[in-house]
Every structure is written in C-alpha cells, then in structure tokens.
Scaffold this motif. Structure first.
Motif, PDB file in Angstrom:
ATOM      1  N   ILE A   2     -41.093  -8.183 -11.497  1.00  0.00           N
ATOM      2  CA  ILE A   2     -40.800  -9.129 -10.414  1.00  0.00           C
ATOM      3  C   ILE A   2     -40.875 -10.554 -10.934  1.00  0.00           C
ATOM      4  O   ILE A   2     -40.183 -11.434 -10.428  1.00  0.00           O
ATOM      5  CB  ILE A   2     -41.775  -8.882  -9.252  1.00  0.00           C
ATOM      6  CG1 ILE A   2     -41.147  -7.878  -8.361  1.00  0.00           C
ATOM      7  CG2 ILE A   2     -42.228 -10.121  -8.573  1.00  0.00           C
ATOM      8  CD1 ILE A   2     -41.220  -8.044  -6.924  1.00  0.00           C
ATOM      9  N   GLU A   3     -41.688 -10.761 -11.952  1.00  0.00           N
ATOM     10  CA  GLU A   3     -41.852 -12.108 -12.494  1.00  0.00           C
ATOM     11  C   GLU A   3     -40.570 -12.602 -13.156  1.00  0.00           C
ATOM     12  O   GLU A   3     -40.347 -13.809 -13.258  1.00  0.00           O
ATOM     13  CB  GLU A   3     -42.997 -12.111 -13.520  1.00  0.00           C
ATOM     14  CG  GLU A   3     -44.322 -11.736 -12.896  1.00  0.00           C
ATOM     15  CD  GLU A   3     -45.281 -11.145 -13.917  1.00  0.00           C
ATOM     16  OE1 GLU A   3     -44.895 -10.911 -15.068  1.00  0.00           O
ATOM     17  OE2 GLU A   3     -46.416 -10.931 -13.536  1.00  0.00           O
ATOM     18  N   THR A   4     -39.718 -11.702 -13.613  1.00  0.00           N
ATOM     19  CA  THR A   4     -38.458 -12.130 -14.226  1.00  0.00           C
ATOM     20  C   THR A   4     -37.297 -12.093 -13.225  1.00  0.00           C
ATOM     21  O   THR A   4     -36.378 -12.907 -13.317  1.00  0.00           O
ATOM     22  CB  THR A   4     -38.100 -11.220 -15.428  1.00  0.00           C
ATOM     23  OG1 THR A   4     -38.015  -9.877 -14.991  1.00  0.00           O
ATOM     24  CG2 THR A   4     -39.119 -11.369 -16.525  1.00  0.00           C
ATOM     25  N   ILE A   5     -37.345 -11.177 -12.287  1.00  0.00           N
ATOM     26  CA  ILE A   5     -36.254 -11.047 -11.316  1.00  0.00           C
ATOM     27  C   ILE A   5     -36.274 -12.189 -10.307  1.00  0.00           C
ATOM     28  O   ILE A   5     -35.228 -12.768  -9.966  1.00  0.00           O
ATOM     29  CB  ILE A   5     -36.317  -9.683 -10.590  1.00  0.00           C
ATOM     30  CG1 ILE A   5     -36.038  -8.564 -11.593  1.00  0.00           C
ATOM     31  CG2 ILE A   5     -35.335  -9.630  -9.439  1.00  0.00           C
ATOM     32  CD1 ILE A   5     -36.159  -7.181 -11.014  1.00  0.00           C
ATOM     33  N   LEU A   6     -37.451 -12.532  -9.808  1.00  0.00           N
ATOM     34  CA  LEU A   6     -37.568 -13.588  -8.796  1.00  0.00           C
ATOM     35  C   LEU A   6     -37.047 -14.932  -9.306  1.00  0.00           C
ATOM     36  O   LEU A   6     -36.220 -15.566  -8.633  1.00  0.00           O
ATOM     37  CB  LEU A   6     -39.013 -13.687  -8.296  1.00  0.00           C
ATOM     38  CG  LEU A   6     -39.238 -14.613  -7.107  1.00  0.00           C
ATOM     39  CD1 LEU A   6     -38.399 -14.174  -5.920  1.00  0.00           C
ATOM     40  CD2 LEU A   6     -40.700 -14.639  -6.754  1.00  0.00           C
ATOM     41  N   SER A   8     -34.913 -15.440 -11.636  1.00  0.00           N
ATOM     42  CA  SER A   8     -33.469 -15.276 -11.850  1.00  0.00           C
ATOM     43  C   SER A   8     -32.713 -15.365 -10.526  1.00  0.00           C
ATOM     44  O   SER A   8     -31.643 -15.980 -10.440  1.00  0.00           O
ATOM     45  CB  SER A   8     -33.184 -13.925 -12.504  1.00  0.00           C
ATOM     46  OG  SER A   8     -33.757 -13.870 -13.790  1.00  0.00           O
ATOM     47  N   LEU A   9     -33.245 -14.730  -9.482  1.00  0.00           N
ATOM     48  CA  LEU A   9     -32.615 -14.807  -8.162  1.00  0.00           C
ATOM     49  C   LEU A   9     -32.632 -16.225  -7.611  1.00  0.00           C
ATOM     50  O   LEU A   9     -31.651 -16.685  -7.018  1.00  0.00           O
ATOM     51  CB  LEU A   9     -33.303 -13.849  -7.192  1.00  0.00           C
ATOM     52  CG  LEU A   9     -33.035 -12.356  -7.408  1.00  0.00           C
ATOM     53  CD1 LEU A   9     -33.879 -11.529  -6.439  1.00  0.00           C
ATOM     54  CD2 LEU A   9     -31.580 -12.046  -7.245  1.00  0.00           C
ATOM     55  N   ILE A  10     -33.748 -16.908  -7.803  1.00  0.00           N
ATOM     56  CA  ILE A  10     -33.850 -18.301  -7.344  1.00  0.00           C
ATOM     57  C   ILE A  10     -32.831 -19.163  -8.090  1.00  0.00           C
ATOM     58  O   ILE A  10     -32.109 -19.968  -7.493  1.00  0.00           O
ATOM     59  CB  ILE A  10     -35.284 -18.841  -7.510  1.00  0.00           C
ATOM     60  CG1 ILE A  10     -36.223 -18.118  -6.543  1.00  0.00           C
ATOM     61  CG2 ILE A  10     -35.328 -20.349  -7.306  1.00  0.00           C
ATOM     62  CD1 ILE A  10     -37.692 -18.447  -6.758  1.00  0.00           C
ATOM     63  N   SER A  11     -32.755 -18.980  -9.400  1.00  0.00           N
ATOM     64  CA  SER A  11     -31.808 -19.743 -10.219  1.00  0.00           C
ATOM     65  C   SER A  11     -30.369 -19.442  -9.786  1.00  0.00           C
ATOM     66  O   SER A  11     -29.543 -20.356  -9.663  1.00  0.00           O
ATOM     67  CB  SER A  11     -31.998 -19.386 -11.688  1.00  0.00           C
ATOM     68  OG  SER A  11     -31.042 -20.024 -12.479  1.00  0.00           O
ATOM     69  N   THR A  15     -27.836 -22.153  -8.167  1.00  0.00           N
ATOM     70  CA  THR A  15     -26.542 -22.351  -8.819  1.00  0.00           C
ATOM     71  C   THR A  15     -25.398 -22.115  -7.836  1.00  0.00           C
ATOM     72  O   THR A  15     -24.431 -22.887  -7.782  1.00  0.00           O
ATOM     73  CB  THR A  15     -26.393 -21.408 -10.021  1.00  0.00           C
ATOM     74  OG1 THR A  15     -27.467 -21.641 -10.939  1.00  0.00           O
ATOM     75  CG2 THR A  15     -25.076 -21.617 -10.730  1.00  0.00           C
ATOM     76  N   LEU A  16     -25.498 -21.075  -7.038  1.00  0.00           N
ATOM     77  CA  LEU A  16     -24.486 -20.781  -6.039  1.00  0.00           C
ATOM     78  C   LEU A  16     -24.382 -21.910  -5.005  1.00  0.00           C
ATOM     79  O   LEU A  16     -23.278 -22.336  -4.643  1.00  0.00           O
ATOM     80  CB  LEU A  16     -24.798 -19.454  -5.336  1.00  0.00           C
ATOM     81  CG  LEU A  16     -23.817 -19.013  -4.265  1.00  0.00           C
ATOM     82  CD1 LEU A  16     -22.444 -18.771  -4.875  1.00  0.00           C
ATOM     83  CD2 LEU A  16     -24.319 -17.768  -3.563  1.00  0.00           C
ATOM     84  N   ALA A  17     -25.541 -22.408  -4.566  1.00  0.00           N
ATOM     85  CA  ALA A  17     -25.546 -23.496  -3.584  1.00  0.00           C
ATOM     86  C   ALA A  17     -24.887 -24.749  -4.162  1.00  0.00           C
ATOM     87  O   ALA A  17     -24.072 -25.412  -3.489  1.00  0.00           O
ATOM     88  CB  ALA A  17     -26.967 -23.796  -3.127  1.00  0.00           C
ATOM     89  N   VAL A  18     -25.204 -25.083  -5.403  1.00  0.00           N
ATOM     90  CA  VAL A  18     -24.621 -26.267  -6.047  1.00  0.00           C
ATOM     91  C   VAL A  18     -23.108 -26.085  -6.188  1.00  0.00           C
ATOM     92  O   VAL A  18     -22.334 -27.014  -5.927  1.00  0.00           O
ATOM     93  CB  VAL A  18     -25.292 -26.535  -7.412  1.00  0.00           C
ATOM     94  CG1 VAL A  18     -24.516 -27.570  -8.210  1.00  0.00           C
ATOM     95  CG2 VAL A  18     -26.730 -26.977  -7.225  1.00  0.00           C
ATOM     96  N   CYS A  19     -22.688 -24.899  -6.604  1.00  0.00           N
ATOM     97  CA  CYS A  19     -21.246 -24.632  -6.737  1.00  0.00           C
ATOM     98  C   CYS A  19     -20.537 -24.769  -5.394  1.00  0.00           C
ATOM     99  O   CYS A  19     -19.445 -25.337  -5.314  1.00  0.00           O
ATOM    100  CB  CYS A  19     -21.025 -23.242  -7.311  1.00  0.00           C
ATOM    101  SG  CYS A  19     -21.322 -23.135  -9.076  1.00  0.00           S
ATOM    102  N   MET A  20     -21.138 -24.257  -4.341  1.00  0.00           N
ATOM    103  CA  MET A  20     -20.519 -24.343  -3.018  1.00  0.00           C
ATOM    104  C   MET A  20     -20.422 -25.787  -2.553  1.00  0.00           C
ATOM    105  O   MET A  20     -19.399 -26.196  -1.991  1.00  0.00           O
ATOM    106  CB  MET A  20     -21.307 -23.493  -2.021  1.00  0.00           C
ATOM    107  CG  MET A  20     -21.146 -21.997  -2.265  1.00  0.00           C
ATOM    108  SD  MET A  20     -22.164 -20.980  -1.198  1.00  0.00           S
ATOM    109  CE  MET A  20     -21.383 -21.255   0.374  1.00  0.00           C
ATOM    110  N   ILE A  21     -21.463 -26.565  -2.770  1.00  0.00           N
ATOM    111  CA  ILE A  21     -21.448 -27.981  -2.381  1.00  0.00           C
ATOM    112  C   ILE A  21     -20.380 -28.738  -3.169  1.00  0.00           C
ATOM    113  O   ILE A  21     -19.607 -29.528  -2.605  1.00  0.00           O
ATOM    114  CB  ILE A  21     -22.842 -28.614  -2.574  1.00  0.00           C
ATOM    115  CG1 ILE A  21     -23.824 -28.018  -1.562  1.00  0.00           C
ATOM    116  CG2 ILE A  21     -22.777 -30.130  -2.452  1.00  0.00           C
ATOM    117  CD1 ILE A  21     -25.265 -28.383  -1.818  1.00  0.00           C
TER     118      ILE A  21
END
Length: 85
Positions: A2-6, A8-11, A15-21
């Motif tokens: 979970i320490e690596t997945i969380l 990565s999901l946040i990143s 990234t998705l939010a920045v791309c959409m904006i």
C-alpha cells in the motif's frame, strides 16, 4: 505494498487533474481564437459584399449614361442633317 500504490495513485490523480486543467485552458484559448478569426472574416466578407453592391450600382449608372450619350449623339446627328439640308 500500500505504501507504493497509494503515492502512485495520488501522483496519477494530480497528473490527471493538471492535464485536465491545461486542456480546458487550451480549449478556451482555441475557441476564443476561432471566434476572433470568424469575426474578422465576417467583417471582410461584409466589406467585399459592400464593394460588389457599389460596383453593381456604378455599372447601372454607367449603362444609363452610355444610353444618354447615344441619345445625345443621335440628336446631334439629326441636327447636323437638318442644317446640311
């Protein structure tokens, strides 16, 4: 795990939010540019149509003047014939 997945999901989410904006911003700029170009093109078309209308009027006036000149020349010829007789 979970320490690596969380992180990565946040990143990925950030990234998705920045791309959409960024895409939204670019889309708005593109739409504004297209609207500006359409407005400018509309102005040019209006000017062109104005020139066409004025040209048509000038051609009509020219036709009337040519006809008047023909009539005047015909009258002059008639007067010259009368004077010669």
């Amino acid at each position: 795990m979970i320490e690596t997945i969380l992180p990565s999901l946040i990143s990925a989410g950030v990234t998705l939010a920045v791309c959409m904006i960024t895409n939204k911003s670019q889309h708005d700029k593109t739409v504004a540019l297209i609207e500006y170009k359409i407005d400018e093109l509309t102005k040019r078309v209006d000017k062109h149509n104005n020139v066409i209308e004025r040209t048509y009027k000038l051609e009509q006036e020219n036709a009337v003047q040519v006809e008047a000149l023909k009539v005047a020349n015909h009258r002059i010829e008639d007067l010259e014939r009368m004077v010669q007789k």
